[in-house]
Design an enzyme around this catalytic site. Structure first.
Site, mmCIF file in Angstrom:
data_model
loop_
_atom_site.group_PDB
_atom_site.id
_atom_site.type_symbol
_atom_site.label_atom_id
_atom_site.label_comp_id
_atom_site.label_asym_id
_atom_site.label_seq_id
_atom_site.Cartn_x
_atom_site.Cartn_y
_atom_site.Cartn_z
ATOM 1 N N ARG A 142 -10.780 -1.069 3.033
ATOM 2 C CA ARG A 142 -12.226 -1.245 3.227
ATOM 3 C C ARG A 142 -12.963 -1.319 1.896
ATOM 4 O O ARG A 142 -14.060 -1.877 1.820
ATOM 5 C CB ARG A 142 -12.772 -0.132 4.112
ATOM 6 C CG ARG A 142 -12.736 1.258 3.528
ATOM 7 C CD ARG A 142 -12.829 2.337 4.590
ATOM 8 N NE ARG A 142 -11.601 2.372 5.393
ATOM 9 C CZ ARG A 142 -11.436 3.166 6.443
ATOM 10 N NH1 ARG A 142 -12.409 3.973 6.824
ATOM 11 N NH2 ARG A 142 -10.302 3.149 7.118
ATOM 12 N N ASP A 177 0.835 -1.191 0.000
ATOM 13 C CA ASP A 177 0.000 0.000 0.000
ATOM 14 C C ASP A 177 0.875 1.247 0.000
ATOM 15 O O ASP A 177 1.439 1.625 1.021
ATOM 16 C CB ASP A 177 -0.919 0.001 1.231
ATOM 17 C CG ASP A 177 -1.812 1.226 1.285
ATOM 18 O OD1 ASP A 177 -2.001 1.862 0.229
ATOM 19 O OD2 ASP A 177 -2.326 1.529 2.371
ATOM 20 N N LYS A 180 1.748 7.735 1.101
ATOM 21 C CA LYS A 180 2.261 7.697 2.461
ATOM 22 C C LYS A 180 3.671 8.302 2.508
ATOM 23 O O LYS A 180 4.437 8.156 1.552
ATOM 24 C CB LYS A 180 2.358 6.247 2.960
ATOM 25 C CG LYS A 180 1.061 5.508 3.114
ATOM 26 C CD LYS A 180 1.330 4.056 3.542
ATOM 27 C CE LYS A 180 0.053 3.245 3.662
ATOM 28 N NZ LYS A 180 -0.699 3.606 4.864
ATOM 29 N N ASP A 217 -5.713 6.305 0.613
ATOM 30 C CA ASP A 217 -4.998 5.433 1.550
ATOM 31 C C ASP A 217 -5.953 4.627 2.412
ATOM 32 O O ASP A 217 -5.521 3.820 3.222
ATOM 33 C CB ASP A 217 -4.067 6.275 2.429
ATOM 34 C CG ASP A 217 -3.012 5.444 3.135
ATOM 35 O OD1 ASP A 217 -2.788 4.287 2.716
ATOM 36 O OD2 ASP A 217 -2.415 5.933 4.111
ATOM 37 N N GLU A 245 -7.944 2.261 1.344
ATOM 38 C CA GLU A 245 -8.332 1.372 0.249
ATOM 39 C C GLU A 245 -8.763 -0.013 0.712
ATOM 40 O O GLU A 245 -9.509 -0.702 0.025
ATOM 41 C CB GLU A 245 -7.174 1.233 -0.746
ATOM 42 C CG GLU A 245 -6.119 0.187 -0.409
ATOM 43 C CD GLU A 245 -5.414 0.419 0.930
ATOM 44 O OE1 GLU A 245 -4.996 -0.574 1.553
ATOM 45 O OE2 GLU A 245 -5.266 1.576 1.341
#
Length: 461
Positions: A314, A233, A240, A310, A312
């Site tokens: 869910r 991620d 991030k 960020d 993502e």
């Protein structure tokens, strides 16, 4: 390295297990030279302390493992594993009992202490082996340790070797081992089969997004496990910072944990019908990456405003949960490394969970105590529902304000489980920040052992 007990006929050395409080009495039953040696070596039976006893030729004839005081043991788990790490290589058997410790818990801790992630570098040798202690179900403990070992291996493997394609292969390997079936939906087929949010999150990666669907068992109650398989991620366009991206290989920890639990269930041949759903994606960045302010339509027909790319996990879980719900199994369990808010609330060691039924919670708490797998219940707090309703769409994937982040994520997911009355969600960390007995630094399973212990009560078998 297989996490198994030594064969019963393996030559072995006696291992005495002694607490600090019992040391004086225990030592008094042994010859004076042993007592003198223990005093000379300053052995106080502290937690993890080891003393080796020699024969007249200077060879080791036995060992003594200290397990400390009750208050010391209450501050951790797997007391015997603390000593196992300090024993010389060889095979041991418990002599004289386990000083009041739970035999199954300590036997499991011993096996987990032997875990090594050695895919890229030779690690320390196999270490001290143990014959299965009396009264312990060796097959069950080995099945649990094997499942935990699989989870750790998957999380510890970096994304260059554990992207969506490799995660699919891991599921195929597990299915082949236990004669399970697997179906996949990959790339643009996700759009054809109505998994739009899985496709959207993963479409920017060079490895196509996919949904993995494994089934096992022909009779019994239906259990569906849904694991977040975000293999890396970046945060997407809401990228991030580097420090936050460093551990994102573990963002598929939910998938790794449900696969470890699935291995335990199949190895123990539990009387149920198991289904495992894993949306496997990489949240990468290119010109096709989804954007903040996009509005997506989910499999369930609910629209979702993207306020942070960020958040993502869910999104991919939502499509998979909606798919799981269509079958109306007896129980759906989702597991995900989902929110930093959960870490703020309970730290890295506790597995926070949500449940739609108090009976599920009660069974899980009992299972957690019995399996040394701590959990903590969080609420599906319905007064927070307005926080995930942005107005412009049905749902908001990243509510502003910063409050109740784990709860709002759980409420988001619950919207996609409409027809299955029994649902649980775990917001796990999946990582051991520093080494502890039975839990080396690195990937770790959370909640799986507690669930395994609780399933007979949850599913009435």
């Amino acid at each position: 390295m297989p996490l198994r007990f030594a064969a019963p006929d393996t030559p072995s050395l006696p291992l005495y297990v002694v607490s600090s409080n019992d040391l004086k009495g225990w030592a008094s039953t042994h010859p004076e030279p042993v007592q003198n040696w223990l005093r000379a070596s300053n052995f106080k039976a502290g937690l993890g302390q080891v003393a080796l006893l020699a024969d007249k030729n200077g060879s080791i004839r036995a060992a003594v493992a200290g397990i400390g005081t009750k208050s010391e043991r209450e501050r951790g788990r797997f007391a015997l594993a603390a000593a196992q790490a300090k024993l010389p290589d060889g095979c041991y058997h418990i002599e004289g009992g386990l000083a009041g410790l739970d035999p199954s818990e300590e036997a499991l801790g011993w096996l987990l202490e032997r875990y090594r992630f050695d895919r890229y570098k030779d690690q320390r040798g196999p270490g001290a082996a143990l014959k299965c202690p009396e009264g312990v179900d060796a097959d069950r403990i080995e099945a649990i340790a094997g499942g935990e070992g699989l989870t750790r291996d998957l999380i510890n493997t970096p994304t260059n070797d554990m992207g969506p394609e490799a995660l699919e292969q891991a599921v195929r390997d597990l299915a082949a081992e236990f004669d399970a079936t697997i179906q996949t939906c990959v790339g643009d087929a996700l759009l054809d089969q109505n998994f739009p949010m899985i496709h959207t999150v993963g479409r920017a990666s060079v490895q196509a997004p996919r949904l993995l669907d494994m089934r096992w068992g022909k009779a019994g109650p239906r259990l569906t496990l849904v694991g977040k398989g975000v293999c890396f991620d970046t945060g997407g366009l809401n990228i991030k910072p580097g420090a936050s991206m460093g551990l994102m290989k573990k963002d598929m920890g939910g998938a790794a944990t449900v696969l470890g639990l699935a291995q335990m269930i199949m190895a123990l041949n539990l009387p149920l019908r198991l289904r495992v759903l894993i949306p496997a994606v990489e949240n990468a960045i290119d010109g096709s990456a989804f954007r903040p302010s996009d509005i997506l339509t989910s499999r369930a027909g609910l629209t979702v405003e993207i306020n942070n790319t960020d958040a993502e996990g869910r999104l991919v879980l939502a499509d998979a949960l909606a798919f799981a719900d269509e079958e109306k199994p007896n129980l759906i369990v989702s597991m995900a490394t989902l929110t930093g808010a959960a870490r703020v609330a309970v730290g890295p060691d506790l597995a926070p969970f949500y449940a739609t039924d108090p009976a599920l919670s009660d069974a899980l708490r009992a299972g957690a105590l019995a399996s040394a797998d701590p959990v903590w219940e969080m609420p599906f707090h319905t007064p927070y529902e307005p926080m995930i309703e942005p107005g412009i769409a049905d749902l908001d994937n990243a509510p502003k304000g910063g409050f109740a982040g784990s709860i709002t994520a759980a409420l988001f997911l619950k919207r996609f489980v409409r027809d299955t009355p029994h649902y649980m969600h775990f917001d796990v960390y999946g990582w051991q920040p520093s080494g502890a007995p039975g839990r080396p630094k690195g990937g770790v399973g959370q909640g799986a052992r507690a669930l395994l212990e609780a399933l007979p009560k949850m599913l009435d078998f």
